[in-house]
Write a protein that holds these residues in place. Structure first.
Motif, PDB file in Angstrom:
ATOM      1  N   PHE A  27       0.877  -1.547  -0.115  1.00  0.00           N
ATOM      2  CA  PHE A  27       0.131   0.291   0.246  1.00  0.00           C
ATOM      3  C   PHE A  27       0.586   1.441  -0.048  1.00  0.00           C
ATOM      4  O   PHE A  27      -0.071   2.373  -0.093  1.00  0.00           O
ATOM      5  N   SER A  28       2.181   1.839   0.711  1.00  0.00           N
ATOM      6  CA  SER A  28       3.147   2.326   0.430  1.00  0.00           C
ATOM      7  C   SER A  28       3.639   2.570  -0.726  1.00  0.00           C
ATOM      8  O   SER A  28       4.948   3.776  -1.349  1.00  0.00           O
ATOM      9  N   LYS A  29       3.522   1.959  -1.998  1.00  0.00           N
ATOM     10  CA  LYS A  29       3.778   1.607  -3.324  1.00  0.00           C
ATOM     11  C   LYS A  29       3.043   2.271  -4.417  1.00  0.00           C
ATOM     12  O   LYS A  29       3.907   2.199  -5.681  1.00  0.00           O
ATOM     13  N   VAL A  30       1.733   1.657  -4.203  1.00  0.00           N
ATOM     14  CA  VAL A  30       1.040   1.801  -5.288  1.00  0.00           C
ATOM     15  C   VAL A  30       0.089   2.780  -5.056  1.00  0.00           C
ATOM     16  O   VAL A  30      -0.468   2.412  -3.384  1.00  0.00           O
ATOM     17  N   TYR A  31      -0.950   3.027  -5.795  1.00  0.00           N
ATOM     18  CA  TYR A  31      -2.344   3.517  -5.473  1.00  0.00           C
ATOM     19  C   TYR A  31      -3.402   2.487  -5.408  1.00  0.00           C
ATOM     20  O   TYR A  31      -3.304   2.029  -6.596  1.00  0.00           O
ATOM     21  N   TRP A  32      -4.064   2.731  -4.603  1.00  0.00           N
ATOM     22  CA  TRP A  32      -5.307   2.361  -4.874  1.00  0.00           C
ATOM     23  C   TRP A  32      -5.873   2.666  -3.554  1.00  0.00           C
ATOM     24  O   TRP A  32      -6.276   3.909  -2.622  1.00  0.00           O
ATOM     25  N   ASN A  33      -7.403   2.594  -4.110  1.00  0.00           N
ATOM     26  CA  ASN A  33      -8.574   3.711  -3.004  1.00  0.00           C
ATOM     27  C   ASN A  33      -9.877   3.401  -3.666  1.00  0.00           C
ATOM     28  O   ASN A  33     -10.381   3.070  -4.505  1.00  0.00           O
ATOM     29  N   SER A  34     -10.144   2.031  -2.278  1.00  0.00           N
ATOM     30  CA  SER A  34     -11.269   1.755  -2.165  1.00  0.00           C
ATOM     31  C   SER A  34     -12.940   2.630  -2.786  1.00  0.00           C
ATOM     32  O   SER A  34     -13.666   1.951  -2.754  1.00  0.00           O
ATOM     33  N   LYS A  35     -12.343   3.755  -2.680  1.00  0.00           N
ATOM     34  CA  LYS A  35     -13.476   4.854  -2.355  1.00  0.00           C
ATOM     35  C   LYS A  35     -14.231   4.581  -4.426  1.00  0.00           C
ATOM     36  O   LYS A  35     -15.278   4.512  -5.078  1.00  0.00           O
ATOM     37  N   LEU A  36     -13.481   4.082  -5.209  1.00  0.00           N
ATOM     38  CA  LEU A  36     -13.716   4.120  -6.814  1.00  0.00           C
ATOM     39  C   LEU A  36     -14.058   2.937  -7.134  1.00  0.00           C
ATOM     40  O   LEU A  36     -14.237   2.666  -8.367  1.00  0.00           O
ATOM     41  N   GLY A  37     -14.432   1.563  -6.274  1.00  0.00           N
ATOM     42  CA  GLY A  37     -15.459   0.592  -6.595  1.00  0.00           C
ATOM     43  C   GLY A  37     -16.626   0.984  -7.333  1.00  0.00           C
ATOM     44  O   GLY A  37     -16.399   0.022  -8.776  1.00  0.00           O
ATOM     45  N   THR A  38     -17.179   1.966  -7.379  1.00  0.00           N
ATOM     46  CA  THR A  38     -18.147   1.803  -8.679  1.00  0.00           C
ATOM     47  C   THR A  38     -18.475   2.450 -10.017  1.00  0.00           C
ATOM     48  O   THR A  38     -18.129   1.909 -10.752  1.00  0.00           O
ATOM     49  N   GLU A  39     -17.448   3.537  -9.486  1.00  0.00           N
ATOM     50  CA  GLU A  39     -16.430   3.796 -11.025  1.00  0.00           C
ATOM     51  C   GLU A  39     -15.460   2.465 -11.802  1.00  0.00           C
ATOM     52  O   GLU A  39     -16.139   1.944 -12.998  1.00  0.00           O
TER      53      GLU A  39
END
Length: 373
Positions: A178-190
């Motif tokens: 998680f410290s070296k890549v981008y992840w955003n759980s809020k974008l699951g619907t998109e």
């Protein structure tokens, strides 16, 4: 606090009588667990009340319930994280800015604290850790962002310094550092919206794929996916996630290269859909389509693009369309701007869908620009 000690079978009677008349049920962590065990008597329960907010007539009216009043001590464990954090934050900080929500990625709680939280950040982290049994690490996103690979730096506020975690989205596992890549759980619907919009069997290029939130479900769906990311860590976890989810190399091919060079690897007729999920700068990469095909290749198959962008809140649709037109040098065909989410008070994350004009693919607009210059 106070409680009503009652026989187990009488609890529902008491709750019915108190419903709507006890503010403690809205304040205390016991909500919606209004009933607690009675010490030293397994046949009786205690229904919590707040004497200050329940009139004596209410209690008197329930004498037939065989009740008696007892004292109930409330401790740290009985109050929510938001209530505890509110207790030590400065009174000048409004209730709307008390930390109550945060992103959870596996065992990691991801906070986005503001400057006025700075003096309290480690206490906030510890409370979040204490109040969530599944959380082992609490981190805060810093303002700095890696200029080349576009992931945020972060600091550990509480718990283990362990960033290797796994998230689940739409029945697909995503492992990552998680410290070296981008992840955003809020974008699951998109992610689901776009995956559903692309038909089975289509050929898809994912220019900035990250660890695969679009690429993996598309490949599992039966699309032919070519997924690329410049960040070697994203590429590494993309490959691992492909194997973790049992997705074959025939459906998902992974690349670690510059986005423009990646698109130029494919000749006319091979590309049907292109995903450009890098809202901070994706529109700048649209120039890769200018003169991409020869005259013979251009008519083989239209290219539909999903391009993400950060737009000003006053006119997000118009500003997104203008940003695309400026780079292409032409009007995109069949444009549609979808508002994804607000990322700041004055900023929308948008996604513009359009078909690349054949004149752009042939480079006609580039030729006109050259003559003009």
């Amino acid at each position: 606090s106070s409680g009503i000690n009652a026989e187990y079978g009488q609890c529902s009677v008491i709750l019915k009588g108190l419903r709507g008349g006890c503010s403690m049920f809205n304040e205390c962590q016991y909500k919606p667990k209004y009933v607690i065990n009675c010490e030293n008597d397994n046949d009786r329960k205690v229904v919590l009340i707040d004497k200050q907010h329940v009139s004596s007539s209410v209690i008197t009216s329930m004498k037939d319930a065989k009740i008696r009043e007892v004292s109930v001590p409330l401790t740290y464990k009985n109050w929510s994280a938001a209530q505890i954090i509110r207790s030590f934050l400065s009174e000048s900080i409004p209730d709307t800015d008390v930390v109550s929500g945060f992103e959870i990625v596996g065992h990691i709680a991801h906070l986005n604290l503001k400057d006025f939280h700075e003096p309290y950040k480690f206490m906030i982290g510890q409370v979040i850790l204490d109040k969530n049994a599944s959380i082992k690490t609490v981190v805060n996103k810093l303002n700095t962002i890696h200029s080349k690979y576009r992931f945020f730096d972060m600091e550990v506020l509480a718990g283990e310094e362990n960033f290797i975690t796994t998230a689940m989205e739409h029945k697909i596992k995503f492992s990552m550092d998680f410290s070296k890549v981008y992840w955003n759980s809020k974008l699951g619907t998109e992610h689901r919206r776009v995956v559903d919009a692309i038909p089975v069997g289509a050929t898809v290029l994912d220019m900035f794929c990250g660890i695969g939130p679009f690429a993996l479900p598309l490949a599992r769906k039966g699309c032919q996916v070519h997924a690329n990311d410049l960040n070697p860590e994203s590429y590494k976890w993309l490959v691992k996630n492909r194997d973790l989810n049992g997705i074959g190399t025939k459906l998902l091919t992974c690349y670690n290269m510059d986005g423009r060079d990646f698109v130029r690897e494919f000749s006319g007729g091979q590309i049907q859909y292109v995903l450009m999920n890098l809202p901070a700068s994706a529109t700048e990469f649209l120039d890769v389509f200018v003169g991409l095909y020869s005259v013979e290749e251009v008519s083989k198959c239209p290219i539909k693009v999903f391009c993400y962008h950060f737009a000003h809140v006053d006119s997000p649709e118009e500003s997104t369309l203008e940003a695309v037109k400026e780079v292409l040098g032409a009007e995109p065909e069949n444009p549609f701007v979808h508002l994804v989410r607000k990322t700041a008070p004055k900023t929308w994350m948008t996604c513009i869908e359009f078909v690349v004009p054949q004149s752009v693919l042939r480079g006609e607009n580039l030729a006109k620009r050259t003559k003009t210059e």
